[in-house]
Design an enzyme around this catalytic site. Structure first.
Site, short mmCIF file in Angstrom:
data_model
loop_
_atom_site.label_atom_id
_atom_site.label_comp_id
_atom_site.label_asym_id
_atom_site.label_seq_id
_atom_site.Cartn_x
_atom_site.Cartn_y
_atom_site.Cartn_z
N GLU A 72 46.46 45.49 44.39
CA GLU A 72 46.52 44.93 45.75
C GLU A 72 45.81 45.83 46.76
OE1 GLU A 72 47.23 41.98 46.17
OE2 GLU A 72 48.17 41.59 44.24
N HIS A 95 38.90 45.77 50.24
CA HIS A 95 37.90 44.72 50.45
C HIS A 95 37.98 44.20 51.89
CE1 HIS A 95 35.89 40.97 48.36
NE2 HIS A 95 35.05 41.68 49.08
#
Length: 682
Positions: A472, A478
């Site tokens: 995660e 990202h």
């Protein structure tokens, strides 16, 4: 509209632009949504009715900024409704979801808006656009087309009805699963009920019982971090079966929370929508807009991995059966036995005991390990902030700095299971990065469901829990490292079968000795994980991978099959499961990782519908991508990390995903690194 509802629509003069959570009341969201709808519709009307010739600025850029208020309200609401919900938020969600769908459909079926986008698309090659602007224009055109903008009025009207109904169904599906999870507790009443459970699980079960109104007792919940170790260690086969059955039956119990009818209607409506848009099936419709492109490409990948995975799983099953018999247990291995005997086999083969491992994987240390990895790869640094207004006392917030020491964004960590949180683990954003409206920095959140230790004690993780945390956090990076201009392509706004690449790739660094030797420290003594234990742990990395791959693949194959189904009038999801699993020869000792009635990925919305395969598609890339580092002899090779940042983590959806991967790696990946990485080939 109340003053507190107005807060949701204001520019927040808070530190870092954090939502002012303490000023937000659940009952105010509905009014805030209504006002945001009005503001959005006014802005969209101005774009559509603009008398000037369409330009990128007055059409595409204007569309990008038209719904800022709605985006702000929705991001706060849906994060809260997933991570810390209550009856009021759930009622608002039931009321608002169809309205959101209707609003979106009205926008995307607006002929004047579509015509402006189409005009620009038709002359795209004559416009002086940047590469990102060109990509954004292409995406808008595709979004309008795929929404039905090119249909006649009858078709548009039906699409609108379908979208609104699907939104209602998705909300009900998710709330039913949450209700089943929140209402279940296996109360362990006697010492014999605790037989075999290690100390860390006994403590977590005590805390869970306290939270659920059973002080002084112990309770197992349907959170993975509770039920999986229970299935792994409990000597009570009867209790393992009871808990496992409840876990497998989420969304499939008699009564109001049963999801069978919801799934049937959802699949029927999705299929009808796909046919209206000119596709043979909903699966074909979904895949047309991602890397895979076709159902045959996905099925080829799934089939190629299924055969070696099933073969390995059957070998593992034989080992478990032998272990049971050696212990005098005259049983046939059932799904609720797998983890129990698997732990025994692992201990025998690799001299590993989860109770020996967990003390070295303290939550705080694993958070630091993830941060350190980001520092080594990308130069990011993290500073925990205290005293900020957050949505739950368990939430932690960190300021993130880039390699130059400048503010990059905020990272929120919400790590512990609770009844108000849906199961699983995910990344989301309270605010996404963009430059169209100034230099907007992201506010990213990771949500987990780890079992919280009793007050004053550290929370200990399994190695799989630590892997989930790294996964995660890869998604989080990202979002944090996004460096684009347009909101449409910011952060994780990429093709569904590309979005798991940054997260699954980041998992590889957890296995690096440099990370484990520094951060896998005993929570009591501070001792670094012993070399011998570390070697055994890493040597066992592929243990039970046949099982893990089979339970995942079964879900992906069934997901694809039900969204290709053409006999829909009397569709029975249970029969689809049974038939598909029979056709592929599913080992009877294993069930799907997520059965259809609780497959939130596919039925709480259409994010991963006909898309659960995406994890495997991305894993083909992430296995190959990590080889790029291994080929240099340095897991933190600066040049490779720089390419990874530029073309993957920072680029968002600003270019075609195939091109993005080629720019990073110089070639497309093959399946061999994946099979090798999972230990499915010798």
């Amino acid at each position: 509209m109340s003053e507190t509802a107005k807060v949701l629509l204001q520019d927040w003069q808070t530190p870092f632009g954090l939502p002012p959570f303490s000023q937000i009341k659940p009952e105010d969201f509905e009014a805030a949504f209504e006002e945001a709808f009005k503001l959005g519709e006014q802005n969209l009307k101005s774009v559509a009715q603009n008398d000037e010739e369409p330009t990128f600025e007055n059409t595409i850029a204007a569309l990008e900024l038209a719904e800022d208020a709605l985006e702000q309200v929705a991001s706060v609401f849906f994060n809260l409704s997933s991570a810390d919900t209550n009856e009021t938020l759930q009622q608002v969600e039931r009321n608002v979801s169809p309205k959101l769908a209707a609003y979106s459909t009205k926008k995307l079926l607006n002929p004047a808006l579509f015509q402006r986008v189409k005009t620009l698309m038709d002359k795209k090659d004559t416009l002086t656009l940047t590469a990102e602007q060109s990509r954004v224009l292409e995406r808008y055109y595709s979004i309008f087309q795929r929404a039905g903008a090119g249909l006649d009025e009858t078709g548009k009207a039906r699409i609108a009805q379908i979208n609104e109904r699907l939104a209602t169904l998705g909300t009900s599906f998710a709330q039913n699963v949450l209700a089943d999870e929140a209402s279940y507790k296996l109360v362990l009443k006697s010492e014999s009920d605790l037989d075999g459970l290690p100390d860390f699980l006994v403590k977590a079960a005590s805390a869970a019982a306290e939270e659920r109104g059973e002080p002084g007792k112990h309770a197992i919940t349907l959170s993975r971090s509770s039920i999986e170790p229970f299935l792994q260690f409990s000597k009570r086969r009867d209790l393992r079966e009871e808990a496992f059955t409840a876990w497998a039956k989420r969304g499939d119990n008699p009564g109001d929370t049963n999801n069978t009818d919801i799934v049937r209607e959802t699949v029927q409506l999705r299929n009808e929508k796909a046919k209206l848009l000119g596709f043979d099936s909903f699966a074909a419709f979904k895949l047309d807009d991602v890397m895979a492109k076709t159902t045959s490409a996905v099925e080829e990948l799934l089939t190629n991995v299924w055969a070696p995975a099933k073969a390995r799983a059957l070998e593992e099953s034989a080992d478990l059966q032998e272990m049971a018999q050696s212990e005098g247990d005259n049983i046939q291995i059932a799904p609720w036995d797998w983890r129990y005997y698997s732990e025994k086999v692992r201990s025998a083969k690799h001299d590993l005991d989860e109770a020996e491992i967990k003390p070295y994987f303290q939550l705080d240390q694993m958070i630091e390990a993830a941060f350190y990895t980001a520092t080594r790869l990308f130069g990011l640094t993290f500073k925990e902030l205290k005293g900020h207004d957050l949505y739950h006392p368990d939430v932690r917030v960190f300021e993130v700095f880039d390699k130059n020491g400048d503010h990059l964004g905020l990272f929120l960590g919400d790590y512990f299971a609770r009844a108000s949180k849906r199961s699983g683990a995910w990344m989301s954003a309270f605010r996404s990065q963009q430059k169209l409206k100034g230099d907007i920095r992201p506010i990213i959140v990771n949500v987990m469901n780890f079992s919280k230790a009793p007050e004053g004690e550290p929370t200990l993780l399994t190695f799989d829990d630590a892997r989930t945390l790294f996964h995660e956090f890869g998604h989080g990076l990202h979002g944090l490292m996004s460096n684009v201009t347009h909101p449409l392509v910011s952060g994780t706004s990429v093709a569904r079968d590309f979005v798991e690449l940054p997260s699954q790739l980041f998992e590889h660094w957890l296995d690096q000795p440099e990370i484990l030797k520094e951060y896998a420290r005993h929570y009591q003594t501070g001792e670094v994980i012993p070399e011998a234990l570390l070697e055994r742990l890493l040597a066992a990395a592929n243990f039970n991978q046949g099982f893990a791959t089979v339970e995942y693949l079964a879900t992906a194959i069934v997901d694809m099959a039900i969204h290709k189904e053409d006999k829909l009038d009397d569709l029975d999801p249970a029969q689809v499961e049974t038939k598909v699993l029979g056709d592929i020869g599913m080992p009877e000792q294993i069930i799907m990782r997520h059965r259809i009635p609780h497959l939130l990925h596919a039925f709480s919305g259409d994010g991963y519908s006909a898309g659960y395969y995406s994890y495997l598609w991305s894993e083909v890339m992430d296995a190959d991508a990590f080889e790029a580092f291994e080929e240099t002899g340095d897991a933190f090779d600066p040049a490779t990390a720089a390419r990874l940042e530029k073309f993957i983590y920072a680029a968002g959806g600003s270019q075609d995903p195939t091109k993005a991967y080629m720019d990073f790696r110089g070639k497309m990946p093959s399946i061999e690194p994946l099979l090798k990485g999972r230990g499915l080939v010798n």
